[in-house]
Design a protein around this motif. Structure first.
Motif, PDB file in Angstrom:
ATOM      1  N   THR A 102     -22.320  61.086   4.065  1.00  0.00           N
ATOM      2  CA  THR A 102     -23.226  59.967   4.307  1.00  0.00           C
ATOM      3  C   THR A 102     -24.150  60.289   5.476  1.00  0.00           C
ATOM      4  O   THR A 102     -23.887  61.211   6.261  1.00  0.00           O
ATOM      5  CB  THR A 102     -22.429  58.704   4.665  1.00  0.00           C
ATOM      6  N   TYR A 170     -28.888  62.236  -3.783  1.00  0.00           N
ATOM      7  CA  TYR A 170     -28.249  61.109  -3.105  1.00  0.00           C
ATOM      8  C   TYR A 170     -28.435  59.809  -3.868  1.00  0.00           C
ATOM      9  O   TYR A 170     -29.328  59.666  -4.700  1.00  0.00           O
ATOM     10  CB  TYR A 170     -28.739  60.982  -1.656  1.00  0.00           C
ATOM     11  N   THR A 171     -27.548  58.861  -3.596  1.00  0.00           N
ATOM     12  CA  THR A 171     -27.551  57.550  -4.233  1.00  0.00           C
ATOM     13  C   THR A 171     -26.997  56.527  -3.244  1.00  0.00           C
ATOM     14  O   THR A 171     -26.453  56.885  -2.204  1.00  0.00           O
ATOM     15  CB  THR A 171     -26.685  57.553  -5.509  1.00  0.00           C
ATOM     16  N   THR A 172     -27.111  55.233  -3.597  1.00  0.00           N
ATOM     17  CA  THR A 172     -26.540  54.164  -2.758  1.00  0.00           C
ATOM     18  C   THR A 172     -25.319  53.548  -3.425  1.00  0.00           C
ATOM     19  O   THR A 172     -24.802  52.535  -2.974  1.00  0.00           O
ATOM     20  CB  THR A 172     -27.579  53.055  -2.513  1.00  0.00           C
ATOM     21  N   THR A 182     -25.167  54.823   1.273  1.00  0.00           N
ATOM     22  CA  THR A 182     -25.981  55.927   0.777  1.00  0.00           C
ATOM     23  C   THR A 182     -25.136  57.188   0.869  1.00  0.00           C
ATOM     24  O   THR A 182     -24.557  57.474   1.916  1.00  0.00           O
ATOM     25  CB  THR A 182     -27.252  56.102   1.630  1.00  0.00           C
TER      26      THR A 182
END
Length: 284
Positions: A102, A170-172, A182
């Motif tokens: 993160t 990346y993603t949330t 994230t």
């Protein structure tokens, strides 16, 4: 490219050891002038690996920088020391087997902080994410066949690679240590790491805890100064060099040689504070 899992729960124990690729290419790539950076995006830029080889003379490795069309902002500045610092932390986490990380974990690696004060501020988060995008959407292409053919760096006598500086997405939508965040998925080893390892493992390392200086702000500039100064200290120790680190050299590598005098003064004062901190910690 793999798709990140939705709401996947991942447990991460952040690495305490920071690894720094320390070969000529890593140093060059993150310290290009504006003109050299633009030129390297258009045609191969020659990297002098060895200036005076006893048999072959000068040995070079040409390289290109390729801008991915998916980059979501206009690239107006070259890669710098802070971008390198973010990459170093990502490399260190990948090396520790942490493939999901993160921004907070990256911040912890940049500052050595743990516990309740290990969350980045809005500005710090913005700086980290900006660097991540640059690293993810810039590719490098390097031709090292001459170096491999004329040295013992690679038994196959060739090395040519095209890859993102940071192979990641990346993603949330992932749960890290119980919290939605994230999340950066590190897909492969960075080519910057691979290249430094190929050259007889030109890697430096230190414990990230020594980056945590009491009562000091972790601004973008202060982080750059800490990492660069530490790299120079480790080089001096490893190679038994003259134990001198100059202000002009630090200013140049942190790209503030033309900055306002007040910015240089703050950087100079912070450097002195950092040296006192290292002395207090009994480092080296």
């Amino acid at each position: 490219m793999p798709i990140l899992p939705i709401k996947k729960s991942v447990k991460v124990n952040p690495s305490k050891i920071i690894y720094i690729p320390n070969d000529r290419f890593a140093k060059k790539l993150f310290n290009l002038s504006d003109d050299d950076f633009r030129n390297a995006c258009q045609e191969p830029l020659k990297l002098v690996e060895i200036k005076k080889h006893k048999k072959f003379g000068k040995i070079s490795s040409p390289f290109l920088i390729i801008v991915d069309e998916n980059l979501s902002f206009t690239l107006s500045e070259p890669l710098d020391q802070f971008d390198f610092d973010v990459l170093i932390v990502c490399i260190s986490e990948y090396h520790a087997g942490n493939y999901f990380i993160t921004p907070a974990i990256i911040y912890r690696g940049l500052t050595g902080k743990v516990g309740t004060d290990s969350m980045p501020s809005k500005d710090q988060l913005s700086a980290i994410m900006h660097s991540l995008e640059k690293l993810m959407f810039l590719k490098i292409e390097i031709f090292m066949n001459e170096l491999c053919e004329k040295t013992d760096y690679n038994t196959e006598k060739k090395f040519h690679i095209v890859a993102p500086i940071l192979p990641a997405e990346y993603t949330t939508e992932t749960i890290i240590n119980g919290k939605s965040s994230t999340v950066i998925h590190l897909l492969e080893e960075s080519p910057i790491w691979r290249i430094a390892c190929l050259k007889n493992h030109q890697i430096l390392s230190f414990n990230s805890e020594i980056l945590d200086i009491p009562r000091q702000q972790n601004t973008r500039l202060n982080i750059m100064v800490k990492f660069y100064v530490l790299r120079r200290i480790l080089e001096i120790i490893l190679h038994n060099l003259t134990s001198t680190i100059t202000f002009p050299d630090v200013f140049k590598n942190c790209r503030i040689e033309n900055a306002h005098a007040e910015i240089k003064l703050r950087a100079r004062e912070f450097m002195l504070t950092f040296f006192k901190h290292l002395k207090t910690r009994g480092c080296w």
